[in-house]
Design a protein around this motif. Structure first.
Motif: not given
Length: 284
Positions: A221-224, A229-236, A257-258, A261-266
């Motif tokens: 849960h991030l705030l750029h 706000p961004l809610t992201l999952t991840y894989l390692a 919405p995340s 927002a991620l597309n907009l950030l890019g």
């Protein structure tokens, strides 16, 4: 005197438990928090003097059976249980003796092939070794996206960027504790822990708790500041040809919405790069 990593871990985990946590009645005034050594020994079925020697570092070669019993008494989760065995030298050797901080061209190309997902490579001490364009954009609020632990505890942007900072801080320290179990004498890890302990009381407190945690798939849960706000999952993913390296890929739920927002950030940062390149050519 040699470092007593095993004893320190046992003491910290013993201190984190109360008698009622293990179904024991508490008698008398306790001068220190947690279970007494004698209580741990009784519950684990080992001699109290032997357990004392383990904590004091005078006994360094417990059997796997003793460690399993102590792990049950201390209520260790799988990550912490494996860490206990590594500290005692009873787990298969998995030290990153041949680790490298060089990221292969093929892996860099792979990361760049995910333009819509932040992707980056870390080593056991959470140094960011390489990142694609969207990951660089994601971490742009930080003065320098060089080490996830330093960014969390020492960069002023950390507490705003990680909206659930406390959980992020615990997970970060737990990851470094796990790395210490694999390679406790790693000079980079020792230096990092020293700097963080000196400049962050929160890190020092969490480090002394000896909690161990591997990478999970918990949502971030991030705030750029640029997109909110961004809610992201991840894989390692472990990098097979570079032991110790991990490829981390973030993603947002499709259509959320995340994701927007991620597309907009890019787009924002791609536009910024194009403008900067044009300005540079203008003045050449």
């Amino acid at each position: 005197m040699a470092d007593n990593h095993l004893g320190e871990f046992l003491r910290a985990r013993r201190a984190a438990l109360r008698p009622q946590d293990v179904g024991m009645a508490s008698y008398g005034v306790r001068k220190v928090p947690g279970l007494r050594r004698e209580e741990v020994a009784v519950l684990a079925g080992v001699n109290a003097d032997y357990y004392t020697r383990l904590e004091q570092g005078r006994e360094r070669h417990p059997s796997a059976q003793v460690l399993d019993a102590l792990g049950r008494v201390l209520q260790l989760d799988p990550d912490a249980h494996a860490h206990l065995h590594r500290l005692a030298g009873t787990a298969p050797s998995s030290q990153f003796a041949h680790t490298t901080d060089r990221v292969s061209p093929a892996l860099r190309q792979l990361m760049d092939g995910y333009p819509g997902a932040p992707a980056f490579v870390i080593n056991p001490t959470l140094d960011v070794l390489a990142a694609n364009a969207l990951a660089q954009a994601l971490y742009s609020p930080f003065e320098q996206a060089d080490n996830l632990a330093r960014m969390t505890f020492l960069d002023p942007a950390g507490r705003q960027f990680y909206t659930r900072w406390s959980g992020t801080a615990q997970a970060t320290v737990g990851h470094l504790r796990r790395a210490a179990g694999f390679d406790p004498d790693n000079p980079r890890l020792r230096k990092l822990v020293g700097v963080l302990s000196e400049h962050s009381a929160d890190f020092s407190r969490l480090w002394k708790a000896h909690a161990v945690r591997g990478k999970t798939q918990d949502a971030k849960h991030l705030l750029h500041p640029d997109v909110g706000p961004l809610t992201l999952t991840y894989l390692a993913f472990d990098v097979r040809d570079a032991p110790g390296q991990q490829l981390i890929i973030y993603q947002a739920e499709s259509g959320s919405p995340s994701a927007e927002a991620l597309n907009l950030l890019g787009s924002i940062h791609a536009t910024g790069r194009v403008t900067a390149d044009m300005d540079e050519r203008t003045f050449q």
